[in-house]
Design an enzyme around this catalytic site. Structure first.
Site, PDB file in Angstrom:
ATOM      1  N   HIS A  72      -2.126  -1.113   0.940  1.00 22.20           N
ATOM      2  CA  HIS A  72      -2.402   0.298   0.661  1.00 22.20           C
ATOM      3  C   HIS A  72      -1.915   1.136   1.827  1.00 22.20           C
ATOM      4  CE1 HIS A  72      -4.544   4.018  -0.326  1.00 22.20           C
ATOM      5  NE2 HIS A  72      -4.845   4.066   0.966  1.00 22.20           N
ATOM      6  N   ASN A 114      -0.199  -5.161  -5.337  1.00 23.88           N
ATOM      7  CA  ASN A 114       0.911  -4.763  -4.469  1.00 23.88           C
ATOM      8  C   ASN A 114       0.609  -4.912  -2.975  1.00 23.88           C
ATOM      9  OD1 ASN A 114      -0.839  -2.634  -4.353  1.00 23.88           O
ATOM     10  ND2 ASN A 114       0.467  -1.198  -5.454  1.00 23.88           N
TER      11      ASN A 114
END
Ligand code: IDP
Ligand code: MG
Length: 168
Positions: A126, A123
């Site tokens: 962070h 993804n």
């Protein structure tokens, strides 16, 4: 108004996909201030400490490999500290949900994330989850003198005979 600090990592997939500029542009929409930034190698110890809250999860080993760049052959991350009003809320909103398939499609994770066939959520970014985690993570990734504002209390320590690398 509460000023917050948050750790941001551009993960190895973000670097491999040349998304650094793109992600920083998206984050600049927040009008927050960048108060620390560097490219960092991620040791096993650092990775395991960073993700220690997920130690018991079945995907723990995979995310350690992921953040260390072993899945992308990019053994580095870009680490930054963003600071300002509601920094954590704003950055997490822009990042989108943890699962890139569930993340809003215009969010950073929704736009650039994917789930691998082995199930890792890649993804690209962070963001610290709350103020307590942000403090823990920022102290883990940065030394006090690498951050240009004073976020947390510091102390002066005299270290004798400490070997450091200097320019030759
Ligand atoms: P966050 O990054 O949105 O704060 P965390 O729960 O702290 O989410 O998880 C850390 C990282 O571990 C995520 O960003 C993602 O890369 C990975 N991850 C979290 N949950 C799962 C999962 O259920 N399957 C696979 N990977 C996951
Ligand atoms: Mg988290």
């Amino acid at each position: 108004m509460t000023n917050q600090a948050t750790l941001i990592l551009i993960k190895p997939d973000g670097l491999k996909k040349s998304l650094t500029g793109n992600i920083l542009t998206r984050l600049s929409e927040t009008k927050l201030e960048i108060v620390a930034a560097k490219i960092a190698r991620v040791s096993k110890e650092l990775a395991e400490e960073h993700y220690r809250h997920l130690k018991d999860k079945p995907f723990f080993e995979d995310i350690i490999k992921y953040i260390r760049g072993e899945l992308h052959n990019r053994h580095k991350v870009m680490a930054l500290v963003y600071w300002g009003e509601e920094a954590i809320t704003k950055c997490r909103q822009l990042a989108g949900s943890t699962n890139p398939e569930e993340a809003e499609s215009t969010s950073i994770r929704g736009s650039y994330g994917r789930i691998t066939t082995s199930g890792v959520y890649e993804n690209v970014i962070h963001v610290s989850s709350d103020e307590k985690e942000a403090e823990r993570e920022i102290k883990l990734w940065f030394q006090p003198d690498e951050v240009i504002v004073s976020l947390y209390p510091t102390k002066d320590v005299v270290e004798k005979e400490k070997k450091i690398k200097a320019w030759g």
